[in-house]
Motif scaffolding. Sequence first.
Motif, PDB file in Angstrom:
ATOM      1  N   VAL A  10      67.589  67.279   5.236  1.00 50.20           N
ATOM      2  CA  VAL A  10      68.706  66.544   4.587  1.00 50.20           C
ATOM      3  C   VAL A  10      69.676  66.423   5.704  1.00 50.20           C
ATOM      4  N   GLY A  11      69.828  67.513   6.574  1.00 53.19           N
ATOM      5  CA  GLY A  11      70.839  67.384   7.871  1.00 53.19           C
ATOM      6  C   GLY A  11      70.375  66.408   8.848  1.00 53.19           C
ATOM      7  N   PHE A  12      69.078  66.270   9.139  1.00 53.36           N
ATOM      8  CA  PHE A  12      68.617  65.222   9.920  1.00 53.36           C
ATOM      9  C   PHE A  12      68.889  63.596   9.497  1.00 53.36           C
ATOM     10  N   ALA A  13      68.485  63.795   8.211  1.00 53.57           N
ATOM     11  CA  ALA A  13      68.553  62.379   7.277  1.00 53.57           C
ATOM     12  C   ALA A  13      70.081  61.776   7.628  1.00 53.57           C
ATOM     13  N   GLY A  14      70.992  62.768   6.988  1.00 51.50           N
ATOM     14  CA  GLY A  14      72.420  62.574   6.930  1.00 51.50           C
ATOM     15  C   GLY A  14      72.971  62.153   8.569  1.00 51.50           C
ATOM     16  N   GLY A  15      72.350  62.812   9.293  1.00 47.04           N
ATOM     17  CA  GLY A  15      72.878  62.457  10.782  1.00 47.04           C
ATOM     18  C   GLY A  15      72.528  60.981  11.155  1.00 47.04           C
ATOM     19  N   LEU A  16      71.198  60.724  10.770  1.00 40.23           N
ATOM     20  CA  LEU A  16      70.501  59.417  10.971  1.00 40.23           C
ATOM     21  C   LEU A  16      71.670  58.323  10.128  1.00 40.23           C
ATOM     22  N   ILE A  18      74.632  58.686   9.694  1.00 41.57           N
ATOM     23  CA  ILE A  18      75.945  58.475  10.310  1.00 41.57           C
ATOM     24  C   ILE A  18      75.915  57.811  11.646  1.00 41.57           C
ATOM     25  N   ALA A  19      74.861  58.414  12.497  1.00 40.95           N
ATOM     26  CA  ALA A  19      74.529  57.616  13.699  1.00 40.95           C
ATOM     27  C   ALA A  19      74.269  56.263  13.538  1.00 40.95           C
ATOM     28  N   GLY A  20      73.370  55.910  12.700  1.00 44.86           N
ATOM     29  CA  GLY A  20      72.998  54.660  12.343  1.00 44.86           C
ATOM     30  C   GLY A  20      74.177  53.779  12.335  1.00 44.86           C
ATOM     31  N   PHE A  25      78.222  49.721  13.765  1.00 37.98           N
ATOM     32  CA  PHE A  25      79.387  49.205  14.165  1.00 37.98           C
ATOM     33  C   PHE A  25      79.526  48.873  15.413  1.00 37.98           C
ATOM     34  N   ILE A  26      79.218  49.410  16.337  1.00 35.98           N
ATOM     35  CA  ILE A  26      78.940  48.941  17.646  1.00 35.98           C
ATOM     36  C   ILE A  26      78.764  47.590  17.890  1.00 35.98           C
ATOM     37  N   ILE A  27      77.432  47.614  17.345  1.00 39.30           N
ATOM     38  CA  ILE A  27      76.887  46.283  17.151  1.00 39.30           C
ATOM     39  C   ILE A  27      77.638  44.845  16.605  1.00 39.30           C
ATOM     40  N   SER A  28      78.166  45.399  15.370  1.00 36.29           N
ATOM     41  CA  SER A  28      78.801  44.450  14.593  1.00 36.29           C
ATOM     42  C   SER A  28      80.038  43.961  15.249  1.00 36.29           C
ATOM     43  N   LEU A  58      67.868  60.178  19.254  1.00 40.67           N
ATOM     44  CA  LEU A  58      67.895  61.278  20.024  1.00 40.67           C
ATOM     45  C   LEU A  58      69.375  62.374  20.220  1.00 40.67           C
ATOM     46  N   GLY A  59      70.459  61.727  20.166  1.00 36.84           N
ATOM     47  CA  GLY A  59      71.472  62.465  20.213  1.00 36.84           C
ATOM     48  C   GLY A  59      71.541  63.419  18.892  1.00 36.84           C
ATOM     49  N   ASN A  60      71.141  62.805  17.723  1.00 39.51           N
ATOM     50  CA  ASN A  60      71.094  63.548  16.413  1.00 39.51           C
ATOM     51  C   ASN A  60      70.078  64.736  16.747  1.00 39.51           C
ATOM     52  N   LEU A  61      68.690  64.544  17.142  1.00 46.31           N
ATOM     53  CA  LEU A  61      67.945  65.566  17.519  1.00 46.31           C
ATOM     54  C   LEU A  61      68.496  66.705  18.454  1.00 46.31           C
TER      55      LEU A  61
END
Length: 142
Positions: A10-16, A18-20, A25-28, A58-61
């Motif tokens: 759940v933590g990894f999925a939540g981080g993905l 947010i990171a995504g 946002f950066i790309i848009s 990778l930052g999330n991991l």
Amino acid sequence: MWETAGLAFVGFAGGLVIAGGAVAFIISLGIIPRYAGITRTADKVRLYEDCSMLGAVLGNLLYLYGNFGGGLPLGRPGLVVFGIFSGIFLGSWIIALGEVVNVFSVLIRRLRLTRGLGLIILAIAVGKTLGSLIFFWKGWWT
């Protein structure tokens, strides 16, 4: 055991998520295509976007492993490399966001600057770098 694995998932999925969202946002905002245009590497925009997403994963991991795994065994060299890349990312983000929202053009027009803009940008970068180095040298993070 299963509770820990479930919480990790759940933590990894939540981080993905947010990171995504941050990378989207950066790309848009058009920052990545802008960099590609400035560096004359527009044919590699997809690679830049893929690297941005890979960096988010990778930052999330690294965040999860570093906080809950007892720290990363990379020592000072790893900290230096991480600090350099983080500084490059943050500096690029600030400059690119400022460019996208036309902060510099408004500031230049208001101050009636005609020469020395490159020196001003260089001074901002050097100031941020020196401030970061003093921050870590003095040990102010603790």
